[in-house]
Design a protein around this motif. Sequence first.
Motif, PDB file in Angstrom:
ATOM      1  N   MET A   1      -3.581  -4.974  -1.980  1.00 36.44           N
ATOM      2  CA  MET A   1      -2.998  -5.876  -0.980  1.00 36.44           C
ATOM      3  C   MET A   1      -3.443  -5.506   0.433  1.00 36.44           C
ATOM      4  SD  MET A   1       0.768  -6.256  -2.767  1.00 36.44           S
ATOM      5  CE  MET A   1       1.493  -7.304  -1.493  1.00 36.44           C
ATOM      6  N   ALA A   2      -3.686  -4.232   0.678  1.00 38.13           N
ATOM      7  CA  ALA A   2      -4.182  -3.816   1.991  1.00 38.13           C
ATOM      8  C   ALA A   2      -5.589  -4.355   2.232  1.00 38.13           C
ATOM      9  CB  ALA A   2      -4.177  -2.290   2.100  1.00 38.13           C
ATOM     10  N   ALA A   3      -6.373  -4.417   1.155  1.00 37.04           N
ATOM     11  CA  ALA A   3      -7.750  -4.916   1.262  1.00 37.04           C
ATOM     12  C   ALA A   3      -7.830  -6.431   1.160  1.00 37.04           C
ATOM     13  CB  ALA A   3      -8.614  -4.273   0.179  1.00 37.04           C
ATOM     14  N   ASN A   4      -6.752  -7.057   0.656  1.00 39.80           N
ATOM     15  CA  ASN A   4      -6.737  -8.511   0.455  1.00 39.80           C
ATOM     16  C   ASN A   4      -5.387  -9.040   0.946  1.00 39.80           C
ATOM     17  OD1 ASN A   4      -9.281  -8.938  -1.536  1.00 39.80           O
ATOM     18  ND2 ASN A   4      -8.165  -7.099  -2.148  1.00 39.80           N
ATOM     19  N   SER A   5      -5.213  -9.040   2.258  1.00 35.30           N
ATOM     20  CA  SER A   5      -3.895  -9.298   2.845  1.00 35.30           C
ATOM     21  C   SER A   5      -3.374 -10.703   2.565  1.00 35.30           C
ATOM     22  CB  SER A   5      -3.944  -9.053   4.357  1.00 35.30           C
ATOM     23  OG  SER A   5      -4.902  -9.899   4.974  1.00 35.30           O
ATOM     24  N   LYS A   6      -4.246 -11.648   2.287  1.00 34.31           N
ATOM     25  CA  LYS A   6      -3.814 -13.023   2.048  1.00 34.31           C
ATOM     26  C   LYS A   6      -3.686 -13.345   0.559  1.00 34.31           C
ATOM     27  CE  LYS A   6      -5.817 -14.750   6.363  1.00 34.31           C
ATOM     28  NZ  LYS A   6      -4.482 -14.805   7.015  1.00 34.31           N
ATOM     29  N   PHE A   7      -3.843 -12.351  -0.298  1.00 37.09           N
ATOM     30  CA  PHE A   7      -3.788 -12.602  -1.743  1.00 37.09           C
ATOM     31  C   PHE A   7      -2.391 -13.027  -2.156  1.00 37.09           C
ATOM     32  CE2 PHE A   7      -3.087 -11.271  -6.141  1.00 37.09           C
ATOM     33  CZ  PHE A   7      -4.174 -11.858  -6.779  1.00 37.09           C
ATOM     34  N   ASP A   8      -2.337 -14.078  -2.950  1.00 36.83           N
ATOM     35  CA  ASP A   8      -1.074 -14.584  -3.497  1.00 36.83           C
ATOM     36  C   ASP A   8      -1.377 -14.971  -4.940  1.00 36.83           C
ATOM     37  OD1 ASP A   8       1.180 -16.257  -4.230  1.00 36.83           O
ATOM     38  OD2 ASP A   8       1.667 -16.326  -2.103  1.00 36.83           O
ATOM     39  N   GLY A   9      -0.872 -14.213  -5.889  1.00 39.96           N
ATOM     40  CA  GLY A   9      -1.188 -14.485  -7.283  1.00 39.96           C
ATOM     41  C   GLY A   9      -0.718 -13.367  -8.182  1.00 39.96           C
ATOM     42  N   VAL A  10      -1.574 -12.988  -9.130  1.00 37.92           N
ATOM     43  CA  VAL A  10      -1.200 -11.995 -10.130  1.00 37.92           C
ATOM     44  C   VAL A  10      -2.228 -10.873 -10.154  1.00 37.92           C
ATOM     45  CG1 VAL A  10      -0.950 -11.584 -12.608  1.00 37.92           C
ATOM     46  CG2 VAL A  10       0.099 -13.597 -11.574  1.00 37.92           C
ATOM     47  N   ILE A  11      -1.734  -9.653 -10.140  1.00 34.14           N
ATOM     48  CA  ILE A  11      -2.582  -8.474 -10.311  1.00 34.14           C
ATOM     49  C   ILE A  11      -2.291  -7.906 -11.690  1.00 34.14           C
ATOM     50  CG2 ILE A  11      -3.192  -6.194  -9.442  1.00 34.14           C
ATOM     51  CD1 ILE A  11      -2.153  -7.060  -6.706  1.00 34.14           C
ATOM     52  N   CYS A  12      -3.317  -7.814 -12.518  1.00 33.86           N
ATOM     53  CA  CYS A  12      -3.200  -7.199 -13.842  1.00 33.86           C
ATOM     54  C   CYS A  12      -3.818  -5.814 -13.778  1.00 33.86           C
ATOM     55  CB  CYS A  12      -3.909  -8.059 -14.890  1.00 33.86           C
ATOM     56  SG  CYS A  12      -3.968  -7.310 -16.541  1.00 33.86           S
ATOM     57  N   LEU A  13      -3.074  -4.824 -14.271  1.00 36.50           N
ATOM     58  CA  LEU A  13      -3.557  -3.443 -14.269  1.00 36.50           C
ATOM     59  C   LEU A  13      -3.688  -2.972 -15.719  1.00 36.50           C
ATOM     60  CD1 LEU A  13      -1.037  -3.701 -11.870  1.00 36.50           C
ATOM     61  CD2 LEU A  13      -2.464  -1.804 -11.067  1.00 36.50           C
ATOM     62  N   PRO A  14      -4.847  -3.225 -16.352  1.00 28.75           N
ATOM     63  CA  PRO A  14      -5.032  -2.854 -17.753  1.00 28.75           C
ATOM     64  C   PRO A  14      -5.020  -1.340 -17.933  1.00 28.75           C
ATOM     65  CG  PRO A  14      -6.686  -4.465 -17.056  1.00 28.75           C
ATOM     66  CD  PRO A  14      -6.015  -3.933 -15.821  1.00 28.75           C
ATOM     67  N   GLY A  15      -4.431  -0.905 -19.044  1.00 30.92           N
ATOM     68  CA  GLY A  15      -4.382   0.521 -19.338  1.00 30.92           C
ATOM     69  C   GLY A  15      -3.530   0.780 -20.554  1.00 30.92           C
ATOM     70  N   THR A  16      -3.044   1.993 -20.678  1.00 25.90           N
ATOM     71  CA  THR A  16      -2.170   2.336 -21.797  1.00 25.90           C
ATOM     72  C   THR A  16      -0.966   1.410 -21.839  1.00 25.90           C
ATOM     73  OG1 THR A  16      -2.870   4.640 -21.634  1.00 25.90           O
ATOM     74  CG2 THR A  16      -0.862   4.196 -22.882  1.00 25.90           C
ATOM     75  N   HIS A  17      -0.366   1.201 -20.676  1.00 26.75           N
ATOM     76  CA  HIS A  17       0.746   0.262 -20.519  1.00 26.75           C
ATOM     77  C   HIS A  17       0.335  -0.743 -19.442  1.00 26.75           C
ATOM     78  CE1 HIS A  17       3.358   3.896 -21.856  1.00 26.75           C
ATOM     79  NE2 HIS A  17       2.911   3.231 -22.894  1.00 26.75           N
ATOM     80  N   THR A  18      -0.229  -1.848 -19.867  1.00 31.39           N
ATOM     81  CA  THR A  18      -0.774  -2.836 -18.941  1.00 31.39           C
ATOM     82  C   THR A  18       0.343  -3.553 -18.183  1.00 31.39           C
ATOM     83  OG1 THR A  18      -2.745  -3.181 -20.292  1.00 31.39           O
ATOM     84  CG2 THR A  18      -2.167  -4.933 -18.761  1.00 31.39           C
ATOM     85  N   LYS A  19       0.144  -3.680 -16.871  1.00 32.87           N
ATOM     86  CA  LYS A  19       1.112  -4.368 -16.020  1.00 32.87           C
ATOM     87  C   LYS A  19       0.549  -5.715 -15.574  1.00 32.87           C
ATOM     88  CE  LYS A  19       3.445  -0.387 -15.756  1.00 32.87           C
ATOM     89  NZ  LYS A  19       4.734  -0.138 -16.405  1.00 32.87           N
ATOM     90  N   TRP A  20       1.391  -6.744 -15.636  1.00 36.72           N
ATOM     91  CA  TRP A  20       1.099  -8.042 -15.031  1.00 36.72           C
ATOM     92  C   TRP A  20       2.084  -8.209 -13.880  1.00 36.72           C
ATOM     93  CZ3 TRP A  20      -2.836 -11.344 -16.491  1.00 36.72           C
ATOM     94  CH2 TRP A  20      -3.508 -11.008 -17.676  1.00 36.72           C
ATOM     95  N   VAL A  21       1.554  -8.306 -12.665  1.00 32.55           N
ATOM     96  CA  VAL A  21       2.394  -8.223 -11.469  1.00 32.55           C
ATOM     97  C   VAL A  21       2.187  -9.455 -10.596  1.00 32.55           C
ATOM     98  CG1 VAL A  21       3.022  -6.793  -9.497  1.00 32.55           C
ATOM     99  CG2 VAL A  21       2.085  -5.716 -11.552  1.00 32.55           C
ATOM    100  N   HIS A  22       3.279 -10.165 -10.328  1.00 32.76           N
ATOM    101  CA  HIS A  22       3.232 -11.314  -9.420  1.00 32.76           C
ATOM    102  C   HIS A  22       3.483 -10.824  -8.004  1.00 32.76           C
ATOM    103  CE1 HIS A  22       5.280 -15.211  -7.822  1.00 32.76           C
ATOM    104  NE2 HIS A  22       4.009 -15.160  -7.469  1.00 32.76           N
ATOM    105  N   VAL A  23       2.539 -11.093  -7.106  1.00 33.53           N
ATOM    106  CA  VAL A  23       2.700 -10.724  -5.705  1.00 33.53           C
ATOM    107  C   VAL A  23       2.610 -11.976  -4.842  1.00 33.53           C
ATOM    108  CG1 VAL A  23       1.781  -8.403  -6.061  1.00 33.53           C
ATOM    109  CG2 VAL A  23       0.251 -10.227  -5.351  1.00 33.53           C
ATOM    110  N   SER A  24       3.423 -12.024  -3.830  1.00 34.14           N
ATOM    111  CA  SER A  24       3.433 -13.175  -2.931  1.00 34.14           C
ATOM    112  C   SER A  24       3.994 -12.740  -1.586  1.00 34.14           C
ATOM    113  CB  SER A  24       4.298 -14.300  -3.513  1.00 34.14           C
ATOM    114  OG  SER A  24       4.312 -15.435  -2.662  1.00 34.14           O
TER     115      SER A  24
END
Length: 299
Positions: A130-153
Amino acid sequence: MQKADWIAVDWGTSHMRAWAMDAQDKVIAERHSDRGMGQITPDQYPGVLADLMGELLPDGPVQAIICGMAGARQGWVEAPYTAVPCNPPSAATAVQVQAGQIAAFILPGVSQASPPDVMRGEETQIAGFMAANSKFDGVICLPGTHTKWVHVSAGEIVSFQTFMSGEIFALLSGQSVLRHSVAGDGWSDEAFAEAVADAMARPGTLAAKLFSIRADGLLNGTGADVARARLSGLLIGLELAGARPYWLGQDIALVGAAPLCRLYQSALSAQGAPARIADVTEMTLAGLIAAHATLKDPQ
């Protein structure tokens, strides 16, 4: 050797890494250790960090911004979760611990009451993105052992959901009957794509499709490359089916290890959902830098 002006730390369960930073937030040096939370006791954290940084430590006081499992209940000191909706954690919400010359600021994780969910460490990667993409509005997916789907706005973490697909893959490929079928690191893009589509179309047949991987190898001699790709595709396809309310029609970013992110990107692309990829190490460091900036400028 140049001394650290401050220290950025990502403390995981099995490993930790630290960066010596200068006053302009540039990396002087990077250090790695296998002394993760699972290998040490709370009283050992100060010594592990001091020993790891060694000659990089200045003569006087130094600040350390720390994310990850150092703030877990079994870690250095518990940093209570911040409930969504919330801004990404900053130094203002950190728990401060003095350890000799090191003033450690341990960042909290993020929690969600309904459905119950938690993250610890990923919130810093989100902050970096978010610091690098200050205008981002959507979903960040963090794939891994326990994958996170995160809504940011509007600069906030609004909601999130965790899927244990990575851990299930590890368990099935290492401890189930499928371990005989998927050994090795071979791969088939075609088998992966077919399995993703199959799981998304018929999620209720997953248990049967899993056993068919073993049977196909026994009866038809199907190789481990195809079997491994099918297993991954079935699990990621099932996850995408469950996470559809998050990613459908959204701007999507993937933050994680590049090979795994590319699998998610491929699976999402087949659903008409393009996703960009951001490097997880870069985002972690960017998040720690953003948190440190709040110490210099609380506003």
